[in-house]
Design a protein around this motif. Structure first.
Motif, short mmCIF file in Angstrom:
data_model
loop_
_atom_site.label_atom_id
_atom_site.label_comp_id
_atom_site.label_asym_id
_atom_site.label_seq_id
_atom_site.Cartn_x
_atom_site.Cartn_y
_atom_site.Cartn_z
N UNK A 163 -8.84 -4.54 -5.59
CA UNK A 163 -9.51 -5.14 -4.44
C UNK A 163 -8.58 -5.77 -3.41
N UNK A 164 -7.49 -6.49 -3.81
CA UNK A 164 -6.69 -7.18 -2.79
C UNK A 164 -6.08 -6.27 -1.73
N UNK A 165 -5.96 -4.98 -2.03
CA UNK A 165 -5.46 -4.04 -1.03
C UNK A 165 -6.35 -4.06 0.22
N UNK A 166 -7.65 -4.30 0.00
CA UNK A 166 -8.62 -4.22 1.11
C UNK A 166 -8.83 -5.55 1.83
N UNK A 167 -8.32 -6.66 1.30
CA UNK A 167 -8.63 -7.97 1.89
C UNK A 167 -8.24 -8.06 3.36
N UNK A 168 -7.02 -7.68 3.68
CA UNK A 168 -6.58 -7.77 5.07
C UNK A 168 -7.33 -6.78 5.95
N UNK A 169 -7.57 -5.58 5.44
CA UNK A 169 -8.24 -4.55 6.23
C UNK A 169 -9.68 -4.94 6.56
#
Length: 381
Positions: A163-169
């Motif tokens: 999940x953290x891959x998507x946090x900024x996006x």
């Protein structure tokens, strides 16, 4: 004058400061790389002192030789130009994700239309986060992935790791998922499974102050962190750590001239374990838990209540084709195979993510994340 020494990249960072990446052989004849700022070769010894400290063999200590080495570095013009960065994760264009592994220090994933720009991580100190790739994705799926089927906490922890891959996006905050349960029920196995997604060498520890965790967060930007055993952290530090990680910013500090230092921004998602939860921990210092902290540190009961501790079911051993006899046996199998196959999941996942990152795909990703969370909540009920 010295052993093998050659600049390989001209490096410019976002502040328009220049430097270079140099390759050299140390005393053991092992080839190494280090980043040097152009100002590093000013002064009496210049870059020689930095290189010697890292193992470059000098032939004599004549100051003239030092000057010649510094002049060589100053005049050399490497053909390859790179962008210097001081953070891992998504870069300024949001199309390139830097994920250094021990054996691939400049590993990047890029969806840029043009030829991918090379990035150089400008960190001279030892990296806090050590990631390694070992084994194959197929073997991870055959062993770890297959045994996690039907075991909701372990499957959920794998999804949380991605999940953290998507946090900024998606412009979302970081936070905690905290697994709470009594001793020796297999909480650490949940973390061992989820950290195998990334290839973390070791589980992190709560035995840290909020100050020391700042550098860990910076080195884990746009990624996952794993902290074992909540009881080891001081309650006052935990109070600050929760907000720091959720807000994604380090504390403001002043330099020796009382000027404000620049703060560091990051996004991380932490999975943690403990025999107690946040409310009980803060009560040790007579602190009252805040509603915002409970939101930012979601607690999940690690005991599934089915007589198998953290497991819902005992699956078939992929190697023997017989059902595991106990939860302990199944847990040992997961830990053993997670140790043999790790880092390969995030590698494949990132390659898929950057293949085509259009706005349409981002919206689809956001919808899927909401659906996954809703399904999990329904299962818990």
């Amino acid at each position: 004058m010295c052993g093998y020494l050659k600049p390989t990249h001209r490096v410019r960072d976002n502040d328009n400061s220049w430097g270079m990446l140099v390759k050299f052989k140390d005393i053991d004849n092992v080839e190494r790389e280090t980043f040097l700022k152009r100002t590093d070769w000013l002064g009496e010894k210049g870059a020689v002192e930095i290189l010697q400290d890292q193992g470059l063999q000098l032939k004599g200590l004549d100051k003239k030789n030092f000057n010649l080495i510094n002049e060589y570095l100053n005049e050399f013009k490497p053909e390859i130009q790179a962008i210097g960065i001081n953070m891992v994760g998504w870069q300024a264009d949001n199309k390139t994700y830097m994920l250094p592994f021990v054996d691939e220090p400049r590993n990047c994933y890029s969806s840029a239309d043009k030829k991918s720009v090379e990035y150089i991580l400008q960190q001279k100190g030892r990296a806090v986060r050590v990631l390694k790739k070992k084994g194959t994705l197929e073997e991870w799926k055959r062993t770890v992935g297959e045994v996690c089927r039907g075991n909701h906490l372990h499957s959920f922890s794998i999804l949380v790791s991605l999940t953290p891959i998507a946090l900024k996006l998606l412009d979302e905050e970081g936070g905690f998922v905290h697994y709470v349960g009594s001793s020796s029920i297999g909480k650490s196995t949940i973390l061992e499974v989820s950290k195998s997604v990334w290839g973390h060498e070791n589980l992190g520890s709560f035995r840290s102050t909020d100050n020391s965790l700042e550098s860990v967060c910076k080195n884990s930007n746009d990624g996952a962190m794993f902290l074992d055993e909540l009881s080891e952290v001081d309650a006052d530090d935990l109070f600050n750590i929760i907000y720091m990680i959720a807000n994604g910013v380090t504390k403001g500090r002043a330099d020796r001239n009382a000027n404000a230092k620049e703060t560091t921004h990051f996004k991380v998602l932490v999975q943690s374990t403990g025999e107690i939860g946040i409310e009980a921990k803060l009560a040790e210092k007579k602190r009252q838990v805040k509603g915002g902290q409970l939101i930012r540190m979601a607690e999940i009961d690690a005991d599934r209540g089915k007589g198998l501790n953290t497991f819902d079911v005992l699956n078939i051993n992929p190697d023997t084709n017989t059902t595991f006899k106990t939860g302990k046996e199944q847990a040992e199998y997961l830990k053993s195979n997670a140790d043999e196959n790790h880092g390969v999941v995030i590698d494949e996942f990132m390659q898929k993510i950057v293949t085509d990152r259009s706005e349409e795909h981002t919206s689809e990703l956001q919808s899927h994340s909401f659906i996954s969370y809703a399904v999990f909540c329904l299962k818990k009920k």
